[in-house]
Design an enzyme around this catalytic site. Structure first.
Site, mmCIF file in Angstrom:
data_model
loop_
_atom_site.group_PDB
_atom_site.id
_atom_site.type_symbol
_atom_site.label_atom_id
_atom_site.label_comp_id
_atom_site.label_asym_id
_atom_site.label_seq_id
_atom_site.Cartn_x
_atom_site.Cartn_y
_atom_site.Cartn_z
ATOM 1 N N HIS A 164 -34.924 -49.566 37.564
ATOM 2 C CA HIS A 164 -34.230 -50.824 37.251
ATOM 3 C C HIS A 164 -32.941 -50.520 36.493
ATOM 4 C CE1 HIS A 164 -33.409 -54.812 35.615
ATOM 5 N NE2 HIS A 164 -34.245 -55.297 36.503
ATOM 6 N N GLU A 168 -30.623 -55.347 43.680
ATOM 7 C CA GLU A 168 -30.162 -56.211 42.597
ATOM 8 C C GLU A 168 -28.741 -55.819 42.193
ATOM 9 O OE1 GLU A 168 -33.655 -57.854 39.866
ATOM 10 O OE2 GLU A 168 -33.381 -55.719 39.588
ATOM 11 N N GLY A 177 -29.142 -62.104 35.724
ATOM 12 C CA GLY A 177 -28.964 -63.044 34.623
ATOM 13 C C GLY A 177 -27.796 -63.995 34.795
#
Length: 223
Positions: free
Chosen positions: A81, A144, A150
């Site tokens: 991530h 991502e 966000g």
């Protein structure tokens, strides 16, 4: 379409217990904070871990190893991530070690790719580093774009092209079909646009995963 919830470092113990109870009837994948994994054992959901130790050795204070996670019925683990890469300085060696620990313990990795500049060249580098070693293994990819994480108004331009490229590149160069999950800025306002993009096999939500009403709404829209 697969719906994945990544709680990150949110929820207190009491909140996590209530959260689990509310989601027991839903067929989705949940990534709670690792310390709350034992709470999640009564529902239809499938469990994933947000992290996994890269080490085989057990004398590593603070680490949670793959065998421990497997004993808690963890089926999936997030690997690579962007937040782990940036804040924990995880590099390719760390990522490859974590993938190895997953495969040794029959845990399916969800391997995250995406660059702050979101270039094709960077995507290729992130793909090649794992496929050159693990092309014979099942790896679920999570795309991502860092700038979308966000972001209440994520940039979805060229998203379908990027997803198509990732799948075709792996098929053409490593001769396998993959599942690809999209994450970054998904919310109840744009879920209809995102779910209709060709080649997306699922979505992963983080901020929205904390709002149970939004989770239920997104769940219905992805089925």
């Amino acid at each position: 379409m697969i719906l994945i919830l990544n709680n990150k470092a949110n929820l207190t113990y009491k909140e996590a217990k209530y959260y689990e109870k509310c989601l027991r009837k839903y067929n989705l994948i949940i990534f709670p904070t690792n310390c709350y994994l034992p709470i999640f054992k009564k529902g239809k959901y499938i469990l994933g871990s947000q992290d996994i130790s890269e080490f085989k050795e057990l004398n590593r204070t603070g680490e949670i190893n793959a065998k421990q996670l497997k004993s808690l019925n963890v089926k999936y683990s997030l690997i690579g991530h962007s937040e782990r890469r940036i804040y924990n300085k995880e590099n390719n060696i760390t990522i490859l070690n974590k993938l190895e620990r997953c495969f040794e313990n029959d845990i399916t990795p969800l391997y995250c790719i995406g660059d702050i500049n979101d270039t094709y060249d960077e995507l290729i580098k992130q793909i090649d580093v794992v496929e050159n070693r693990f092309s014979d293994k099942e790896i679920i990819y999570v795309y991502e774009p860092i700038n979308n994480i966000g972001n209440l108004n994520p940039n979805l331009n060229n998203l379908e092209d990027k997803i198509k490229f990732i799948k075709e590149y792996i098929k053409d160069n490593y001769y396998k079909d993959i599942k690809l999950i999209y994450g970054g800025g998904i919310n109840i306002s744009n879920i209809n646009d995102i779910k209709n993009i060709n080649s997306i096999d699922g979505i992963i939500i983080s901020s929205e995963s904390l709002n149970l009403e939004h989770v239920k709404s997104i769940y219905v829209k992805t089925k």
